[in-house]
Design a protein around this motif. Structure first.
Motif, PDB file in Angstrom:
ATOM      1  N   ARG A  56       0.822  -1.209   0.000  1.00 22.52           N
ATOM      2  CA  ARG A  56       0.000   0.000   0.000  1.00 22.52           C
ATOM      3  C   ARG A  56       0.856   1.258   0.000  1.00 22.52           C
ATOM      4  O   ARG A  56       1.847   1.344   0.731  1.00 22.52           O
ATOM      5  CB  ARG A  56      -0.891   0.021   1.242  1.00 22.52           C
ATOM      6  CG  ARG A  56      -1.948  -1.039   1.208  1.00 22.52           C
ATOM      7  CD  ARG A  56      -2.990  -0.765   2.246  1.00 22.52           C
ATOM      8  NE  ARG A  56      -3.891  -1.909   2.344  1.00 22.52           N
ATOM      9  CZ  ARG A  56      -4.559  -2.216   3.422  1.00 22.52           C
ATOM     10  NH1 ARG A  56      -4.449  -1.475   4.511  1.00 22.52           N
ATOM     11  NH2 ARG A  56      -5.360  -3.263   3.435  1.00 22.52           N
ATOM     12  N   PRO A  57       0.436   2.241  -0.784  1.00 26.28           N
ATOM     13  CA  PRO A  57       1.160   3.521  -0.742  1.00 26.28           C
ATOM     14  C   PRO A  57       0.901   4.214   0.590  1.00 26.28           C
ATOM     15  O   PRO A  57      -0.185   4.111   1.157  1.00 26.28           O
ATOM     16  CB  PRO A  57       0.562   4.313  -1.905  1.00 26.28           C
ATOM     17  CG  PRO A  57      -0.747   3.669  -2.209  1.00 26.28           C
ATOM     18  CD  PRO A  57      -0.672   2.243  -1.740  1.00 26.28           C
ATOM     19  N   VAL A  58       1.924   4.888   1.081  1.00 18.14           N
ATOM     20  CA  VAL A  58       1.798   5.723   2.275  1.00 18.14           C
ATOM     21  C   VAL A  58       2.236   7.128   1.896  1.00 18.14           C
ATOM     22  O   VAL A  58       2.890   7.338   0.876  1.00 18.14           O
ATOM     23  CB  VAL A  58       2.614   5.166   3.468  1.00 18.14           C
ATOM     24  CG1 VAL A  58       2.001   3.866   3.983  1.00 18.14           C
ATOM     25  CG2 VAL A  58       4.069   4.960   3.109  1.00 18.14           C
ATOM     26  N   SER A  59       1.870   8.082   2.711  1.00 19.23           N
ATOM     27  CA  SER A  59       2.081   9.499   2.384  1.00 19.23           C
ATOM     28  C   SER A  59       3.547   9.894   2.306  1.00 19.23           C
ATOM     29  O   SER A  59       3.894  10.842   1.612  1.00 19.23           O
ATOM     30  CB  SER A  59       1.390  10.378   3.417  1.00 19.23           C
ATOM     31  OG  SER A  59       2.062  10.277   4.680  1.00 19.23           O
ATOM     32  N   GLY A  60       4.411   9.199   3.032  1.00 14.44           N
ATOM     33  CA  GLY A  60       5.813   9.609   3.081  1.00 14.44           C
ATOM     34  C   GLY A  60       6.068  10.694   4.113  1.00 14.44           C
ATOM     35  O   GLY A  60       7.181  11.192   4.233  1.00 14.44           O
ATOM     36  N   ARG A  61       5.040  11.038   4.870  1.00 13.66           N
ATOM     37  CA  ARG A  61       5.213  12.027   5.945  1.00 13.66           C
ATOM     38  C   ARG A  61       5.464  11.290   7.256  1.00 13.66           C
ATOM     39  O   ARG A  61       4.928  10.213   7.489  1.00 13.66           O
ATOM     40  CB  ARG A  61       3.984  12.913   6.075  1.00 13.66           C
ATOM     41  CG  ARG A  61       3.768  13.817   4.868  1.00 13.66           C
ATOM     42  CD  ARG A  61       2.615  14.799   5.096  1.00 13.66           C
ATOM     43  NE  ARG A  61       1.373  14.113   5.438  1.00 13.66           N
ATOM     44  CZ  ARG A  61       0.454  13.704   4.557  1.00 13.66           C
ATOM     45  NH1 ARG A  61       0.661  13.877   3.268  1.00 13.66           N
ATOM     46  NH2 ARG A  61      -0.652  13.114   4.950  1.00 13.66           N
ATOM     47  N   GLY A  62       6.279  11.893   8.093  1.00 18.06           N
ATOM     48  CA  GLY A  62       6.555  11.288   9.382  1.00 18.06           C
ATOM     49  C   GLY A  62       7.267  12.255  10.285  1.00 18.06           C
ATOM     50  O   GLY A  62       7.308  13.461  10.034  1.00 18.06           O
ATOM     51  N   ARG A  63       7.812  11.700  11.363  1.00 22.99           N
ATOM     52  CA  ARG A  63       8.578  12.526  12.292  1.00 22.99           C
ATOM     53  C   ARG A  63       9.824  11.762  12.706  1.00 22.99           C
ATOM     54  O   ARG A  63       9.846  10.522  12.685  1.00 22.99           O
ATOM     55  CB  ARG A  63       7.746  12.914  13.497  1.00 22.99           C
ATOM     56  CG  ARG A  63       7.373  11.772  14.395  1.00 22.99           C
ATOM     57  CD  ARG A  63       6.579  12.244  15.634  1.00 22.99           C
ATOM     58  NE  ARG A  63       6.491  11.169  16.587  1.00 22.99           N
ATOM     59  CZ  ARG A  63       7.375  10.933  17.551  1.00 22.99           C
ATOM     60  NH1 ARG A  63       8.415  11.716  17.688  1.00 22.99           N
ATOM     61  NH2 ARG A  63       7.219   9.921  18.375  1.00 22.99           N
ATOM     62  N   ILE A  64      10.853  12.493  13.067  1.00 20.13           N
ATOM     63  CA  ILE A  64      12.086  11.861  13.507  1.00 20.13           C
ATOM     64  C   ILE A  64      11.846  11.254  14.885  1.00 20.13           C
ATOM     65  O   ILE A  64      11.482  11.948  15.826  1.00 20.13           O
ATOM     66  CB  ILE A  64      13.256  12.852  13.528  1.00 20.13           C
ATOM     67  CG1 ILE A  64      13.529  13.349  12.100  1.00 20.13           C
ATOM     68  CG2 ILE A  64      14.502  12.210  14.136  1.00 20.13           C
ATOM     69  CD1 ILE A  64      14.573  14.438  12.009  1.00 20.13           C
ATOM     70  N   TRP A  65      12.036   9.967  14.962  1.00 20.35           N
ATOM     71  CA  TRP A  65      11.839   9.227  16.205  1.00 20.35           C
ATOM     72  C   TRP A  65      13.155   9.113  16.971  1.00 20.35           C
ATOM     73  O   TRP A  65      13.196   9.127  18.182  1.00 20.35           O
ATOM     74  CB  TRP A  65      11.256   7.858  15.872  1.00 20.35           C
ATOM     75  CG  TRP A  65      10.851   7.052  17.046  1.00 20.35           C
ATOM     76  CD1 TRP A  65       9.709   7.185  17.782  1.00 20.35           C
ATOM     77  CD2 TRP A  65      11.563   5.959  17.626  1.00 20.35           C
ATOM     78  NE1 TRP A  65       9.675   6.246  18.784  1.00 20.35           N
ATOM     79  CE2 TRP A  65      10.808   5.476  18.701  1.00 20.35           C
ATOM     80  CE3 TRP A  65      12.779   5.323  17.322  1.00 20.35           C
ATOM     81  CZ2 TRP A  65      11.209   4.412  19.486  1.00 20.35           C
ATOM     82  CZ3 TRP A  65      13.173   4.261  18.107  1.00 20.35           C
ATOM     83  CH2 TRP A  65      12.389   3.823  19.169  1.00 20.35           C
TER      84      TRP A  65
END
Length: 135
Positions: A52-61
């Protein structure tokens, strides 16, 4: 430079990345997203899968700045970073990569002093390798 290991189970991830798409494996029965890819769903034990495609947005963990480099090929790039990014739509999925100033920039293109846990990022691709840039 190191090349990613492309085994049969994870091959679709790299095929999509080569096209500039970030996709993760999902269970085709229960819908649970999972990474790293594996043959069986850890939630319902199904062997049915899809990508599944995902947005590619995230946060540095999390992140590290290696000193000195562990491999000689990286010596000229010190200091560089390695970040762990938690995906926005799937917080249990965390991807490893480099935070760069712009798409295709070298891994030492961003001052490590600017990196912050929780900072928003989005994916870009360089020669089929996912990288991250500040959002």
């Amino acid at each position: 430079m190191l090349e990613p290991v492309k085994d049969a189970t994870g091959a679709p991830f790299w095929e999509y990345a080569a096209r500039g798409e970030l996709r993760v494996q999902a269970c085709a029965d229960c819908g649970e997203l999972r990474f790293p890819p594996r043959p069986c769903c850890p939630h319902c034990q199904s062997f049915a899968e899809e990508w599944r495609p995902v947005s590619g947005r995230g946060r540095i963990w999390s992140y590290v700045v290696p000193h000195p480099p562990l491999l000689p090929d990286y010596a000229a790039l010190v200091p560089y970073n390695v970040v762990v990014v938690e995906l926005e739509e799937a917080p249990r999925i965390r991807l490893v990569g480099n935070l760069v100033a712009v798409a295709g920039a070298p891994i030492d293109s961003l001052d490590p002093g600017r990196i912050r846990i929780g900072a928003r990022v989005h994916v870009v691709f360089s020669d089929g390798i996912p990288q991250w840039v500040p959002a």
